[in-house]
Design an enzyme around this catalytic site. Structure first.
Site, PDB file in Angstrom:
ATOM      1  CB  ALA A   1       0.603  -6.483   4.034  1.00  0.00           C
TER       2      ALA A   1
ATOM      3  CG  ASN B   1      12.821  -9.545  11.989  1.00  0.00           C
ATOM      4  OD1 ASN B   1      12.926  -9.925  10.837  1.00  0.00           O
ATOM      5  ND2 ASN B   1      12.306 -10.335  12.931  1.00  0.00           N
TER       6      ASN B   1
ATOM      7  CE  LYS C   1      -3.973   1.959   2.488  1.00  0.00           C
ATOM      8  NZ  LYS C   1      -4.832   1.813   3.706  1.00  0.00           N
TER       9      LYS C   1
ATOM     10  CE1 TYR D   1       1.944  -5.922  15.011  1.00  0.00           C
ATOM     11  CE2 TYR D   1       3.280  -6.146  16.991  1.00  0.00           C
ATOM     12  CZ  TYR D   1       3.034  -6.459  15.657  1.00  0.00           C
ATOM     13  OH  TYR D   1       3.870  -7.316  14.993  1.00  0.00           O
TER      14      TYR D   1
ATOM     15  CE  LYS E   1       1.068 -10.053  12.536  1.00  0.00           C
ATOM     16  NZ  LYS E   1       1.077 -10.165  11.041  1.00  0.00           N
TER      17      LYS E   1
ATOM     18  CB  THR F   1       4.721 -10.544  16.083  1.00  0.00           C
ATOM     19  OG1 THR F   1       5.482 -10.040  17.183  1.00  0.00           O
ATOM     20  CG2 THR F   1       3.242 -10.387  16.426  1.00  0.00           C
ATOM     21  CG  ASP F   2       8.276 -12.159  19.894  1.00  0.00           C
ATOM     22  OD1 ASP F   2       7.738 -11.098  19.503  1.00  0.00           O
ATOM     23  OD2 ASP F   2       9.429 -12.185  20.360  1.00  0.00           O
ATOM     24  CD  GLU F   3       5.287  -6.869  20.052  1.00  0.00           C
ATOM     25  OE1 GLU F   3       4.367  -6.251  20.623  1.00  0.00           O
ATOM     26  OE2 GLU F   3       6.171  -6.312  19.371  1.00  0.00           O
TER      27      GLU F   3
END
Length: 359
Positions: free
Chosen positions: A80, A188, A32, A158, A162, A132-134
């Site tokens: 994305a 990362n 985007k 966030y 996810k 993600t690990d979050e």
């Protein structure tokens, strides 16, 4: 041919560059181009016919359907996402739209496309969801690292968005048989990282002589993964991962944020000394963000056991390469630091009381 979403972002852009260099297989890149998408990252592919860039929204079902019908990819690699915790606190709506609605749109488009395939093409198709690990929440200092079986306990808008997207991917596999794999990665770092995140923000601010803002006491712990190692892990999972499975991708590098900043300062002191003294003089503690997870750690033994993947970089080798890259690419850094970026940094750190700056 593969379709990559979010391939102008930090991890996605590195993946596209790495994929073409390592495999030579063409990529259709759908992005985007929000604030974090940057075609400068992909400049080396400007004249490369193996890279087809399409500016567009993953929530646009008609566009996604058209790209699938036109290019007939053998896989979708879905990067994305809105991914910055602080931004999700300020404005969660975009995170719900992109991360939840966008993933749903892609899954439905992929299901229709895959359902019409036949024979070997149908058997070979994959939908690779990058997460993600979050989603696992926060760990206490004594707790074991996150394994793939750890309960989901997202603590920010966030990570909640996810987590929702992960659940959708799982459901489309179990309900519809869509051939999916999911990877949950740790933090990362590396080249082309947008300078709102910790490591690039510290590098950019230090070189500009600006304060290096550290949330709280600086002892929040993260596992750090060099982005090119993440790219190689995705290639391994896409090629040989078991359908419906989740693989945690980590760097085996747990570090407190304050240690990270001191390491960056020491490398800058070595590679680009400042006449005013060590860059560590700029470290400033600021009020912590709401709901700041204390510790993340990834148990990456499953991907090593099943697929033979391990990170090639230690934190020491990866962070040196990262700092060297930023020093060698000031034009890229200047181009991404637009007015919108400066406004964001100002808004996020405004009103956070600076505390004792001696680190």
């Amino acid at each position: 041919m593969i379709l990559v979403t979010g391939g102008a972002g930090f991890i996605g852009g590195n993946f596209v560059l790495d994929w073409i260099a390592e495999t030579g297989e063409p990529v259709v890149n759908l992005d985007k181009l929000t604030y974090a998408g940057n075609l400068e990252t992909l400049k080396s592919l400007d004249s490369d016919t193996r890279h087809v860039f399409v500016q567009g929204d993953i929530c646009d079902r008609e566009l996604v359907d058209r790209l699938l019908a036109e290019h007939r990819p053998r896989a979708i690699v879905h990067f994305a996402a809105e991914s910055h915790v602080d931004r999700s606190i300020h404005g969660p709506g975009e995170f719900m739209r992109t991360n939840v609605e966008g993933t749903f749109t892609l899954l439905e488009a992929a299901r229709a496309y895959w359902g019409a395939l036949e024979g070997e093409a149908k058997a070979a198709f994959r939908f690779h969801h990058v997460s993600t690990d979050e989603v696992y929440g926060s760990l206490a200092a004594h707790e074991a690292p996150f394994a793939e079986t750890h309960a989901y306990e997202p603590n920010s808008p966030y990570s909640a968005s996810k987590a929702a997207s992960d659940h959708l991917v799982r459901a489309w596999f179990h309900t519809y048989g869509l051939p999916v794999v999911t990877t949950n990665c740790s933090n990362n770092y590396g080249p082309y990282h947008f300078p709102e995140k910790l490591i690039p923000l510290m590098i950019v601010n230090a070189l500009a002589g600006k304060p290096l803002p550290i949330y709280g006491d600086g002892q929040n712990v993260r596992d750090w993964l060099y982005v090119k190692d993440h790219c190689s892990a995705i290639r391994a999972v896409l090629q040989n991962g078991r359908l419906g499975e989740t693989y945690n991708i980590g760097g085996w590098n747990e570090k407190p944020n304050l240690d990270i900043v001191h390491t960056v300062c020491a490398l800058l002191d070595e590679l680009k000394p400042d006449a005013a003294g060590s860059y560590s003089r700029l470290i400033t503690y600021v009020t912590d963000r709401p709901g700041h997870d204390r510790r993340y750690a990834i148990d990456a033994r499953k991907v090593e056991r099943e697929l033979g993947w391990r990170p090639a970089e230690t934190f020491e080798t990866g962070i040196r390469k990262t700092v060297e890259w930023y020093l060698a690419n000031p034009e890229w850094v200047a181009n991404v630091q637009s007015g919108a970026y400066r406004e964001w940094v100002s808004a996020n750190y405004a009103g956070r009381d600076a505390k004792d700056s001696h680190a």
